[in-house]
Scaffold this motif. Structure first.
Motif, PDB file in Angstrom:
ATOM      1  N   UNK A 184     -10.461   0.461   7.628  1.00  0.00           N
ATOM      2  CA  UNK A 184     -11.397   0.182   6.138  1.00  0.00           C
ATOM      3  C   UNK A 184     -10.926   1.369   5.229  1.00  0.00           C
ATOM      4  N   UNK A 185     -10.653   2.439   5.815  1.00  0.00           N
ATOM      5  CA  UNK A 185     -10.299   3.514   4.743  1.00  0.00           C
ATOM      6  C   UNK A 185      -9.016   3.102   4.104  1.00  0.00           C
ATOM      7  N   UNK A 186      -8.085   2.542   4.852  1.00  0.00           N
ATOM      8  CA  UNK A 186      -7.042   2.169   4.385  1.00  0.00           C
ATOM      9  C   UNK A 186      -6.863   1.223   3.266  1.00  0.00           C
ATOM     10  N   UNK A 187      -7.992   0.151   3.757  1.00  0.00           N
ATOM     11  CA  UNK A 187      -8.277  -0.955   2.629  1.00  0.00           C
ATOM     12  C   UNK A 187      -8.761  -0.309   1.228  1.00  0.00           C
ATOM     13  N   UNK A 188      -9.742   0.339   1.550  1.00  0.00           N
ATOM     14  CA  UNK A 188     -10.356   1.138   0.272  1.00  0.00           C
ATOM     15  C   UNK A 188      -9.157   1.653  -0.596  1.00  0.00           C
ATOM     16  N   UNK A 189      -8.409   2.432  -0.101  1.00  0.00           N
ATOM     17  CA  UNK A 189      -7.119   3.211  -0.739  1.00  0.00           C
ATOM     18  C   UNK A 189      -6.442   2.214  -1.511  1.00  0.00           C
ATOM     19  N   UNK A 190      -6.492   1.335  -1.136  1.00  0.00           N
ATOM     20  CA  UNK A 190      -5.619   0.001  -1.705  1.00  0.00           C
ATOM     21  C   UNK A 190      -6.239  -0.553  -2.511  1.00  0.00           C
ATOM     22  N   UNK A 191      -7.319  -0.172  -2.965  1.00  0.00           N
ATOM     23  CA  UNK A 191      -8.093  -0.865  -4.094  1.00  0.00           C
ATOM     24  C   UNK A 191      -7.742  -0.001  -5.524  1.00  0.00           C
ATOM     25  N   UNK A 192      -7.433   1.148  -5.510  1.00  0.00           N
ATOM     26  CA  UNK A 192      -6.695   1.607  -6.883  1.00  0.00           C
ATOM     27  C   UNK A 192      -6.610   3.421  -6.617  1.00  0.00           C
ATOM     28  N   UNK A 193      -6.459   3.999  -7.676  1.00  0.00           N
ATOM     29  CA  UNK A 193      -6.084   5.299  -7.633  1.00  0.00           C
ATOM     30  C   UNK A 193      -7.314   6.181  -7.419  1.00  0.00           C
ATOM     31  N   UNK A 194      -8.416   5.752  -7.937  1.00  0.00           N
ATOM     32  CA  UNK A 194      -9.593   6.401  -7.881  1.00  0.00           C
ATOM     33  C   UNK A 194     -10.224   6.350  -6.414  1.00  0.00           C
ATOM     34  N   UNK A 195     -10.002   5.368  -5.488  1.00  0.00           N
ATOM     35  CA  UNK A 195     -10.172   5.356  -4.272  1.00  0.00           C
ATOM     36  C   UNK A 195      -9.534   6.373  -3.458  1.00  0.00           C
ATOM     37  N   UNK A 196      -8.160   6.460  -3.650  1.00  0.00           N
ATOM     38  CA  UNK A 196      -7.199   7.458  -3.086  1.00  0.00           C
ATOM     39  C   UNK A 196      -7.838   8.893  -3.240  1.00  0.00           C
ATOM     40  N   UNK A 197      -8.152   9.184  -4.457  1.00  0.00           N
ATOM     41  CA  UNK A 197      -8.828  10.409  -4.635  1.00  0.00           C
ATOM     42  C   UNK A 197     -10.252  10.535  -4.131  1.00  0.00           C
TER      43      UNK A 197
ATOM     44  N   UNK B 232       0.883  -1.405   0.176  1.00  0.00           N
ATOM     45  CA  UNK B 232       0.054   0.005  -0.024  1.00  0.00           C
ATOM     46  C   UNK B 232       0.890   1.072   0.007  1.00  0.00           C
ATOM     47  N   UNK B 233       1.988   1.265   0.678  1.00  0.00           N
ATOM     48  CA  UNK B 233       2.904   2.368   0.874  1.00  0.00           C
ATOM     49  C   UNK B 233       3.543   2.786  -0.619  1.00  0.00           C
ATOM     50  N   UNK B 234       3.702   1.887  -1.210  1.00  0.00           N
ATOM     51  CA  UNK B 234       4.349   2.040  -2.772  1.00  0.00           C
ATOM     52  C   UNK B 234       3.254   2.473  -3.541  1.00  0.00           C
ATOM     53  N   UNK B 235       2.163   1.654  -3.454  1.00  0.00           N
ATOM     54  CA  UNK B 235       1.057   2.272  -4.443  1.00  0.00           C
ATOM     55  C   UNK B 235       0.849   3.831  -3.952  1.00  0.00           C
ATOM     56  N   UNK B 236       0.603   4.476  -2.698  1.00  0.00           N
ATOM     57  CA  UNK B 236       0.457   5.654  -2.570  1.00  0.00           C
ATOM     58  C   UNK B 236       1.573   6.481  -2.762  1.00  0.00           C
ATOM     59  N   UNK B 237       2.685   6.183  -2.743  1.00  0.00           N
ATOM     60  CA  UNK B 237       3.865   6.933  -3.143  1.00  0.00           C
ATOM     61  C   UNK B 237       4.093   7.028  -4.578  1.00  0.00           C
ATOM     62  N   UNK B 238       3.682   6.167  -5.402  1.00  0.00           N
ATOM     63  CA  UNK B 238       3.573   6.227  -6.695  1.00  0.00           C
ATOM     64  C   UNK B 238       2.552   7.421  -7.197  1.00  0.00           C
ATOM     65  N   UNK B 239       1.256   7.365  -6.482  1.00  0.00           N
ATOM     66  CA  UNK B 239       0.321   8.322  -7.152  1.00  0.00           C
ATOM     67  C   UNK B 239       0.457   9.725  -6.093  1.00  0.00           C
ATOM     68  N   UNK B 240       1.217   9.720  -5.049  1.00  0.00           N
ATOM     69  CA  UNK B 240       1.246  11.225  -4.345  1.00  0.00           C
ATOM     70  C   UNK B 240       1.553  12.361  -5.053  1.00  0.00           C
ATOM     71  N   UNK B 241       2.548  12.203  -5.964  1.00  0.00           N
ATOM     72  CA  UNK B 241       2.993  13.525  -6.854  1.00  0.00           C
ATOM     73  C   UNK B 241       1.707  14.041  -7.322  1.00  0.00           C
ATOM     74  N   UNK B 242       0.843  13.175  -8.117  1.00  0.00           N
ATOM     75  CA  UNK B 242      -0.308  13.550  -8.976  1.00  0.00           C
ATOM     76  C   UNK B 242      -1.405  13.974  -8.106  1.00  0.00           C
ATOM     77  N   UNK B 243      -1.517  13.350  -6.827  1.00  0.00           N
ATOM     78  CA  UNK B 243      -2.652  13.706  -5.770  1.00  0.00           C
ATOM     79  C   UNK B 243      -2.279  15.265  -5.321  1.00  0.00           C
ATOM     80  N   UNK B 244      -0.911  15.301  -5.148  1.00  0.00           N
ATOM     81  CA  UNK B 244      -0.366  16.757  -4.539  1.00  0.00           C
ATOM     82  C   UNK B 244      -0.772  17.891  -5.694  1.00  0.00           C
TER      83      UNK B 244
END
Length: 265
Positions: free
Chosen positions: A44-57, A3-15
């Motif tokens: 639960x929220x952490x699990x949702x975010x792990x499902x993909x980019x849309x869930x993080x946003x 999950x940490x790697x997934x978020x790290x990959x998307x973090x520049x774009x979320x920012x």
């Protein structure tokens, strides 16, 4: 992938999205940080975010929708004039319109994904985007400097800028050409590539301009990783080549809305 790697990959774009939404790097990062803190505290929220980019946003937008905007924006003490202008103007455009437009253009989500992120129907997303475009069309005209070494792209940007009702004060393929144009007239908006014809840097060309006066800047580049490094203040407006005209249009609207653009004479 963790999950940490997934978020790290998307973090520049979320920012990037957060900065465009709020008009401030400090405020945008505050929302991103609040989203990550919420995920740490909620399995639960952490699990949702792990499902993909849309869930993080989606998680980010829940924080954005529920937070006290004024209190978050007030954390940006010491920001420059563009950020101060952004704070002043945040109340002048419907926030959900801005969200829908940014998600479907700048972040390239489908209407269906955007509806899920915003917890609304696809029909409402389409309506919000339409309203946002209408607000874009009411923006005041300004003078635009295009810094781009590829002639076809330069001409495409010129056509787009003029179609939106703006003037083009000059088109530069090198840092020196950009400096010469600005010596004649300071633009109200800059569209800049980062790799120019003679090996010079569009980033340096922009720094030359900002040393004279604060103007909004949109970087349009095939090398976004050269700017999203965390080593220096990152650009609020960054469009990746090959670009969609709708994405550039949105970035121009956001930049002029949040920036202290110089109107046409």
């Amino acid at each position: 992938m963790s999950l940490g790697t997934k978020i790290a990959n998307e973090l520049p774009f979320l920012r990037r999205y957060a900065r465009a939404l709020t008009g401030s790097q400090a405020a945008g990062d505050a929302y991103v940080r609040a989203t990550l803190e919420a995920a740490l505290a909620d399995d639960a929220l952490r699990a949702d975010i792990g499902e993909g980019r849309a869930e993080l946003y989606r998680a980010f937008n829940r924080v954005w929708s529920s937070a006290n905007v004024d209190s978050v924006l007030s954390t940006g003490e010491g920001e420059g004039s563009l950020e101060a202008a952004a704070q002043e103007r945040l109340g002048r455009i419907t926030p959900r319109n801005r969200q829908a437009l940014l998600l479907t253009t700048l972040e390239d989500f489908s209407i269906a994904d955007t509806a899920r992120i915003m917890d609304c129907s696809q029909e409402e997303v389409e309506h919000l985007v339409s309203d946002a475009v209408s607000e874009i069309d009411r923006e005041s005209a300004t003078s635009v400097l295009i810094i781009e070494d590829e002639p076809l792209i330069s001409m495409q940007l010129e056509d787009l800028v003029r179609t939106l009702g703006h003037d083009v004060c000059g088109m530069a393929a090198t840092r020196t050409q950009a400096r010469d144009i600005v010596a004649e007239k300071t633009p109200g908006l800059v569209l800049a590539d980062i790799q120019l014809a003679d090996g010079s840097s569009g980033v340096d060309a922009v720094d030359d301009i900002l040393a004279i006066e604060s103007v909004p800047v949109i970087f349009i580049t095939a090398y976004p990783e050269r700017l999203l490094t965390g080593d220096r203040p990152e650009p609020t407006y960054l469009v990746t080549k090959p670009f969609q005209e709708a994405t550039v249009r949105t970035a121009i609207s956001q930049a002029l809305f949040f920036g202290s653009s110089r109107p046409l004479d």
